[in-house]
Design an enzyme around this catalytic site. Structure first.
Site, PDB file in Angstrom:
ATOM      1  N   HIS A  46      -3.333  -9.431  -5.598  1.00  0.00           N
ATOM      2  CA  HIS A  46      -4.727  -9.240  -5.167  1.00  0.00           C
ATOM      3  C   HIS A  46      -5.645  -8.786  -6.294  1.00  0.00           C
ATOM      4  O   HIS A  46      -6.747  -8.305  -6.040  1.00  0.00           O
ATOM      5  CB  HIS A  46      -4.778  -8.248  -4.000  1.00  0.00           C
ATOM      6  CG  HIS A  46      -4.080  -8.754  -2.768  1.00  0.00           C
ATOM      7  ND1 HIS A  46      -3.662  -7.933  -1.751  1.00  0.00           N
ATOM      8  CD2 HIS A  46      -3.723 -10.008  -2.409  1.00  0.00           C
ATOM      9  CE1 HIS A  46      -3.074  -8.667  -0.807  1.00  0.00           C
ATOM     10  NE2 HIS A  46      -3.086  -9.926  -1.191  1.00  0.00           N
ATOM     11  N   PHE A  82      -6.382   1.002   2.938  1.00  0.00           N
ATOM     12  CA  PHE A  82      -7.739   0.919   3.486  1.00  0.00           C
ATOM     13  C   PHE A  82      -7.730   0.326   4.895  1.00  0.00           C
ATOM     14  O   PHE A  82      -8.656   0.541   5.673  1.00  0.00           O
ATOM     15  CB  PHE A  82      -8.665   0.109   2.569  1.00  0.00           C
ATOM     16  CG  PHE A  82      -8.574  -1.376   2.745  1.00  0.00           C
ATOM     17  CD1 PHE A  82      -9.414  -2.020   3.637  1.00  0.00           C
ATOM     18  CD2 PHE A  82      -7.655  -2.120   2.030  1.00  0.00           C
ATOM     19  CE1 PHE A  82      -9.333  -3.386   3.808  1.00  0.00           C
ATOM     20  CE2 PHE A  82      -7.560  -3.473   2.194  1.00  0.00           C
ATOM     21  CZ  PHE A  82      -8.405  -4.111   3.088  1.00  0.00           C
ATOM     22  N   ALA A  85       0.806  -1.223   0.000  1.00  0.00           N
ATOM     23  CA  ALA A  85       0.000   0.000   0.000  1.00  0.00           C
ATOM     24  C   ALA A  85       0.841   1.276   0.000  1.00  0.00           C
ATOM     25  O   ALA A  85       0.474   2.270  -0.637  1.00  0.00           O
ATOM     26  CB  ALA A  85      -0.939   0.002   1.198  1.00  0.00           C
ATOM     27  N   SER A 116       4.190  -3.302   5.353  1.00  0.00           N
ATOM     28  CA  SER A 116       4.635  -3.634   6.709  1.00  0.00           C
ATOM     29  C   SER A 116       4.804  -5.142   6.871  1.00  0.00           C
ATOM     30  O   SER A 116       5.193  -5.621   7.925  1.00  0.00           O
ATOM     31  CB  SER A 116       3.633  -3.106   7.721  1.00  0.00           C
ATOM     32  OG  SER A 116       2.351  -3.603   7.408  1.00  0.00           O
TER      33      SER A 116
END
Ligand SMILES: [Zn+2]
Length: 265
Positions: free
Chosen positions: A122, A35, A24, A215
């Site tokens: 994804h 999100f 992200a 992360s």
């Protein structure tokens, strides 16, 4: 420029089979927030839903109108532009130094920047298919068919009343009237095995692996990195990650800033 950045830039410049694995954080500078950082519970009738519930396959099947309200207003950023991280990676590929971009993002910004070999773990909001006849729809076509007139990503609350009114938000296939589904991996759905295998193969072949803007809390990110056999693992992320200690180089900074300077200097 700091010594840390200089060292990372030198390693990337010397790379011949670079693989970039991003999350992200790669798109935040394009105005697309993670999100997962969006908090809040969404209420509808006497029920409450978390974003994770609303992005699950069972929710899509059961409440398609409500799904599309959340999806269109919270997950889609049709006006977002690639940032310097996307541009730098496309340039490395053009120079023949980069094998693949592996991404957890669904925004399609790597391709917009010119990257050719992009493995989207994804899926992508840019691809949509009729669940009945498999007819393909672009994002623009999906938006036109879903009749969502205002794309207000800043709104605090869902316009739940119009969702409750009926089927106005569900995009139906022009050929057969089947429900159209975005080609994104929802919660409860499994990843595309072919994409996953290609990602493993690319990481195995990499001489330099850059992990950026993630992360590494979401699987399969952490486990994929284990396929890397080299000694030039670079982790670039604003906050610390579980990989920081095993990485050869760690930069706790913005991926767009670090990679951007690589191509602008
Ligand atoms: Zn159809």
């Amino acid at each position: 420029m700091s010594n840390e950045w200089q060292a990372v830039h030198d390693v990337i410049r010397s790379g011949q089979r670079i693989v970039f694995f991003g999350g992200a954080g790669t798109s935040t500078e394009s105005g697309i927030p993670d999100f997962r950082s969006a908090n809040g519970i969404f209420a509808w009738k006497d029920m409450e839903f978390t974003p994770e519930q609303m992005l699950s396959r069972s929710f899509f099947d059961r409440y398609p109108a409500l799904f599309y309200q959340f999806y269109v207003t919270k997950m889609l950023y049709p006006n977002a532009e690639p940032n310097l991280a996307h541009v730098a990676l496309a340039k490395l590929e053009e120079r023949g130094q980069l094998l693949a971009v592996i991404t957890q993002n669904i925004d399609g910004l790597h391709q917009r920047a010119g990257s050719k070999r992009v493995l989207e773990l994804h899926g992508s909001v840019q691809r949509n298919y009729c669940m009945n006849c498999n007819q393909f729809y672009t994002l623009e076509e999906l938006l036109a068919l879903s009749h969502v007139s205002s794309l207000d990503n800043t709104q605090e609350k869902l316009r739940t009343e119009s969702a409750a009114d009926g089927q106005g938000e569900i995009p139906y296939c022009r050929q057969c009237n089947g429900v159209i589904k975005p080609d994104v991996v929802l919660y409860e759905e499994s990843l595309n095995m072919d994409t996953l295998e290609q990602a493993v193969r690319a990481i195995e072949q990499a001489d330099v692996l850059i992990v950026g803007g993630t992360s590494l809390t979401v699987q399969p990110a952490a486990s994929l990195v284990q396929y890397y056999k080299g000694d030039r693992l670079i982790v670039i992320n604003k906050s610390t990650t579980s990989l920081d200690r095993s990485a050869a180089y760690t930069v706790n900074d913005s991926i767009a800033a670090v990679l951007g300077q690589l191509v602008t200097v």
